[in-house]
Design an enzyme around this catalytic site. Structure first.
Site, PDB file in Angstrom:
ATOM      1  N   ASP A  23      22.699  35.737  -5.060  1.00  0.00           N
ATOM      2  CA  ASP A  23      21.423  35.152  -4.647  1.00  0.00           C
ATOM      3  C   ASP A  23      21.343  35.083  -3.126  1.00  0.00           C
ATOM      4  O   ASP A  23      22.370  34.982  -2.462  1.00  0.00           O
ATOM      5  CB  ASP A  23      21.312  33.708  -5.167  1.00  0.00           C
ATOM      6  N   TYR A  66      20.820  33.011   0.331  1.00  0.00           N
ATOM      7  CA  TYR A  66      21.066  31.612   0.711  1.00  0.00           C
ATOM      8  C   TYR A  66      19.770  30.826   0.543  1.00  0.00           C
ATOM      9  O   TYR A  66      18.682  31.342   0.791  1.00  0.00           O
ATOM     10  CB  TYR A  66      21.534  31.532   2.162  1.00  0.00           C
ATOM     11  N   PHE A  81      25.418  38.078   2.094  1.00  0.00           N
ATOM     12  CA  PHE A  81      26.471  37.410   2.862  1.00  0.00           C
ATOM     13  C   PHE A  81      26.110  37.164   4.329  1.00  0.00           C
ATOM     14  O   PHE A  81      26.793  36.420   5.022  1.00  0.00           O
ATOM     15  CB  PHE A  81      27.810  38.170   2.782  1.00  0.00           C
ATOM     16  N   HIS A 139      36.007  36.763  -5.927  1.00  0.00           N
ATOM     17  CA  HIS A 139      34.930  36.504  -4.973  1.00  0.00           C
ATOM     18  C   HIS A 139      35.500  35.808  -3.732  1.00  0.00           C
ATOM     19  O   HIS A 139      36.473  35.049  -3.843  1.00  0.00           O
ATOM     20  CB  HIS A 139      33.869  35.609  -5.634  1.00  0.00           C
TER      21      HIS A 139
END
Length: 241
Positions: free
Chosen positions: A72, A74, A85, A194
């Protein structure tokens, strides 16, 4: 009456022939209707509308060398700008990206950047693709299962089909499921935990994906990625350290 919301890829070089018809699919029309309704209700959506397809605009299809799949955008003000990211200059580096920088330092001896702006990676051919391209302010996962996932599946399939010798970095089970369509003979698929603080110690640290990606690119006659991020000269910026 407000103008109907329409998705456009006018500034996404190379992607239009493969995705233009996808934008006309009923599920995408439904997604556009949902987003228009959210906007009409004065809900705040991130990133800004002009950045919904920024990942495709920053990295033309014929230049894709590496794909990094996020989940998703932020969901706090000022953070999302359309690249997984990444955050704009002046925004505190998020925890997962802090861990990405730690692995870069361990793997390639690259000192952590003091910002989280990954635009230079995108410009070198790193497709920084989130599975879901919008989110509501402060409501994590608010736009999941509205249609974006099917569209980004199509993007991944397009890279798989139309490109050669691409490195897919699949961090975490969500990205790994998302990348199930990738041909591991035609491309290099690297998987790990992750980089989030909850998972990084379960196999992200020490994965050496950045050096492996560059070795593969060089072996296949492609220019490696310079993972160092340029400094951003702005003494007014608050990086949150």
């Amino acid at each position: 009456m407000k103008e109907e919301l329409k998705f456009k890829l006018d500034n996404a070089p190379g992607w239009q022939p493969w995705l233009k018809e996808e934008l006309e699919e009923p599920y995408m029309q439904s997604l556009a209707g949902f987003l228009q309704q959210e906007i009409a209700q004065d809900k705040i959506i991130y990133p800004a509308q002009e950045n919904w397809f920024h990942a495709l605009e920053a990295t033309p299809l014929d230049q894709v060398k590496v794909v990094i799949i996020g989940q998703d955008p932020y969901h706090q003000a000022g953070q999302a700008h359309g690249l997984s990211f990444s955050v704009p200059p002046g925004i505190k580096v998020p925890p997962s990206l802090v861990n990405i920088y730690k692995e870069l330092q361990s793997d390639l001896d690259i000192a952590p950047a003091k910002h989280g702006y990954l635009e230079s990676w995108a410009q070198q051919g790193v497709l920084l693709l989130n599975a879901v391209l919008t989110v509501e302010d402060s409501q994590a996962a608010a736009h999941q299962k509205k249609g974006w996932e099917q569209f980004t599946d199509r993007i991944i399939a397009t890279v798989n089909e139309q490109c050669e010798n691409v490195v897919f970095l699949l961090w975490g089970s969500y990205a790994q499921k998302k990348g199930a369509v990738i041909d591991p003979v035609k491309h290099l698929v690297l998987e790990s935990a992750h980089p989030s603080p909850l998972a990084a110690y379960r196999g992200f640290f020490g994965c050496k994906h950045f050096s492996q990606a560059n070795e593969y690119l060089v072996q296949n006659g492609r220019k490696p990625i310079d993972w160092r991020l340029p400094e951003i000269q702005d003494p007014q910026q608050n990086f949150g350290f």
